[in-house]
Enzyme design. Structure first.
Site, PDB file in Angstrom:
ATOM      1  N   HIS A 324       1.038  -1.294  -0.019  1.00 29.07           N
ATOM      2  CA  HIS A 324       0.021  -0.064   0.150  1.00 29.07           C
ATOM      3  C   HIS A 324       0.733   1.279   0.048  1.00 29.07           C
ATOM      4  O   HIS A 324       0.665   2.355  -0.677  1.00 29.07           O
ATOM      5  CB  HIS A 324      -0.729   0.073   1.189  1.00 29.07           C
ATOM      6  CG  HIS A 324      -1.522   1.372   1.673  1.00 29.07           C
ATOM      7  ND1 HIS A 324      -2.805   1.684   1.203  1.00 29.07           N
ATOM      8  CD2 HIS A 324      -1.086   2.709   2.263  1.00 29.07           C
ATOM      9  CE1 HIS A 324      -3.228   2.726   1.442  1.00 29.07           C
ATOM     10  NE2 HIS A 324      -2.168   3.385   2.011  1.00 29.07           N
ATOM     11  N   GLU A 325       1.771   1.365   0.946  1.00 30.73           N
ATOM     12  CA  GLU A 325       2.722   2.524   1.018  1.00 30.73           C
ATOM     13  C   GLU A 325       3.481   2.788  -0.276  1.00 30.73           C
ATOM     14  O   GLU A 325       3.590   3.904  -0.643  1.00 30.73           O
ATOM     15  CB  GLU A 325       3.722   2.304   2.211  1.00 30.73           C
ATOM     16  CG  GLU A 325       2.972   2.314   3.379  1.00 30.73           C
ATOM     17  CD  GLU A 325       2.269   3.564   3.895  1.00 30.73           C
ATOM     18  OE1 GLU A 325       2.578   4.806   3.283  1.00 30.73           O
ATOM     19  OE2 GLU A 325       1.242   3.270   4.473  1.00 30.73           O
ATOM     20  N   HIS A 328       1.707   4.432  -3.167  1.00 26.55           N
ATOM     21  CA  HIS A 328       1.616   5.983  -3.101  1.00 26.55           C
ATOM     22  C   HIS A 328       2.788   6.541  -3.896  1.00 26.55           C
ATOM     23  O   HIS A 328       2.791   7.502  -4.598  1.00 26.55           O
ATOM     24  CB  HIS A 328       1.666   6.521  -1.618  1.00 26.55           C
ATOM     25  CG  HIS A 328       0.541   6.365  -0.904  1.00 26.55           C
ATOM     26  ND1 HIS A 328      -0.667   6.960  -1.212  1.00 26.55           N
ATOM     27  CD2 HIS A 328       0.413   5.766   0.487  1.00 26.55           C
ATOM     28  CE1 HIS A 328      -1.577   6.406  -0.414  1.00 26.55           C
ATOM     29  NE2 HIS A 328      -1.064   5.837   0.652  1.00 26.55           N
ATOM     30  N   GLU A 404      -5.712   6.876  -0.832  1.00 25.99           N
ATOM     31  CA  GLU A 404      -5.750   5.944  -0.089  1.00 25.99           C
ATOM     32  C   GLU A 404      -6.389   4.680  -0.671  1.00 25.99           C
ATOM     33  O   GLU A 404      -6.127   3.610  -0.672  1.00 25.99           O
ATOM     34  CB  GLU A 404      -6.286   6.067   1.486  1.00 25.99           C
ATOM     35  CG  GLU A 404      -5.598   6.906   2.126  1.00 25.99           C
ATOM     36  CD  GLU A 404      -3.985   6.573   2.517  1.00 25.99           C
ATOM     37  OE1 GLU A 404      -3.702   5.547   2.868  1.00 25.99           O
ATOM     38  OE2 GLU A 404      -3.105   7.181   2.387  1.00 25.99           O
TER      39      GLU A 404
END
Length: 464
Positions: A324-325, A328, A404
């Protein structure tokens, strides 16, 4: 009433408009918090759709924790708004500026040394803010966070940490402020461009050096040990061409049992930082009853609390969180945020250049005979721009939620939907996040989507 206000001198109109808008924002925030507190008070049983996600005991703990935090926020917010209003009404800003001038004059520096007077004013203001905020910070840490099992600090460690933060902040703030004021004074008609370029350079330098030189002053960073997790992280980073150079574990558990992870660095020098509380097999909070290693820095300054069940995520879940990070980064969210921030900064400096010559702005806040540059920055950026800042903040919150969801989708595309699903549930439980939110409060405040929305987007079926 309106006619009476508009009959006032323009400087009085400005003053009362600033004060009125500040209280309008406070009352709006108080209303939103009231709606959310009503949710905390009334939702005492696990909703049916959450039955497979959260047990009743954890649900009740999270409800009480968030209720305590909301009540604390109400009273601290009321105090802050009242304090700010009294400072404005009683002329606290020009008074403090006068005190700073008296101190510099006593040491032989007259009014022509405006930058020096500005630095003394800034030091006095930050000291005042630190002392008035200290009781609230102590209560939050040693009453609320301690009551709900998150605080890991002793009073001595907390106070030493606060003093250290103050001095480190001053060491950065003083030279940056003095240089910024100097640039504004000598920059001529295009000073706003030079000021913006200077602040851009400072922000890039701070982002570059923060984790390597500033953060280690407060927390212990150690390389993630060689093993399966580190190998898997490096493999995942390589698969999306993320230029990873190092993976660190930060000793967050000496302060709090909350968990987090982030990456930092520019160009080909990226580092990943994992909080020890995020790692199920690494966190000292999962080792109650075992001898704890003590470093010279923190021996006797933190306290381990026994845990009934393990905190943190297993290795596949950690990889999903990092997926997920890294999403970004891969999707350009970091760069987009930097661009938006700098566009906003340039716009604000441009408008500042237009407004700084307006004497009525200074008169409105009690400066009748002088127009100090630092005071102009404070008045324009903090007070005059406040409606714009509120609107921008809301827009960035909406954008953040969008980012997100996109990062979650990226992790799902990497085949980690199931692991991220379970990791989000674990992290919500570990941090006592309350999964039920008032829609208006959520829309205004939540930079991250509520848990249920993220889980629905990932898919309703979790593979065990």
């Amino acid at each position: 009433m309106l006619e009476t206000i508009f009959d006032l001198p323009v400087e009085k109109q400005i003053f009362y408009a600033v004060l009125g808008f500040s209280w309008t924002v406070y009352l709006w925030e108080a209303y939103l918090s009231y709606r959310q507190r009503s949710i905390y008070r009334s939702t005492t049983h696990v909703p049916q759709e959450l039955g497979k996600i959260m047990d009743s005991d954890t649900f009740e703990k999270s409800r009480l924790y968030q209720l305590d935090k909301s009540n604390f926020s109400f009273w601290s917010g009321l105090y802050s708004e009242t304090e700010g209003t009294l400072i404005l009404l009683l002329g606290g800003i020009p008074c403090l500026w006068g005190v700073a001038g008296s101190l510099t004059t006593r040491f032989g520096f007259g009014s022509e040394y405006e930058i020096l007077q500005s630095l003394v004013f800034l030091t006095l203001a930050t000291l005042f803010s630190a002392f008035t905020g200290l009781p609230w910070s102590l209560y939050n840490t040693f009453v609320i966070e301690d009551k709900h099992g998150f605080n890991q600090q002793t009073l001595g460690f907390f106070l030493k940490d606060a003093v250290k933060k103050f001095f480190v902040t001053q060491c950065i703030l003083m030279p940056v402020t003095s240089l910024l004021l100097y640039i504004i004074k000598i920059g001529g008609d295009y000073f706003f461009i030079y000021a913006w370029l200077f602040t851009l350079g400072v922000s890039l330098v701070l982002v570059t050096i923060y984790a390597d030189y500033i953060a280690p002053l407060f927390d212990k960073f150690t390389p993630l040990p060689e093993g399966e997790l580190k190998t898997d992280i490096e493999t995942m980073a390589k698969s999306i061409s993320f230029p990873l150079t190092k993976v660190y574990v930060v000793e967050g558990s000496k302060r709090s049992s909350h968990s987090n992870a982030y990456f930092y660095g520019f160009f080909k020098n990226k580092r990943i930082v994992l909080f020890d509380t995020l790692l199920e097999d690494y966190s000292p909070l999962n080792k109650s009853g075992e001898p704890q290693p003590e470093s010279d820095e923190v021996a006797g300054e933190s306290k381990a609390k026994p845990k009934n069940k393990k905190q943190g995520c297993n290795n596949p879940e950690i990889l999903a969180v990092l997926g997920h990070e890294l999403g970004h980064w891969k999707l350009g969210h970091t760069v987009k945020n930097i661009v938006i921030s700098q566009m906003n900064s340039f716009l604000c400096f441009s408008l500042f250049a237009v407004l700084i010559g307006r004497k009525e702005l200074f008169v409105a806040f009690g400066f009748y005979d002088s127009q100090p540059t630092l005071i102009g920055l404070m008045i324009i950026f903090q007070f005059i721009f406040s409606p714009y800042n509120e609107l921008l903040s809301f827009c960035l919150t909406v954008l953040s939620r969008r980012f997100e969801f996109q990062a979650d989708a990226f992790a799902r595309g990497m085949g980690k939907a199931s692991e991220l699903y379970s990791a989000l549930i674990k992290l919500n439980k570990d941090n006592l996040g309350f999964p039920v939110a008032d829609w208006l409060f959520s829309m205004w405040h939540y930079s991250h989507p509520p848990l249920l929305e993220r889980l629905r987007a990932l898919g309703s079926i979790k593979q065990d």
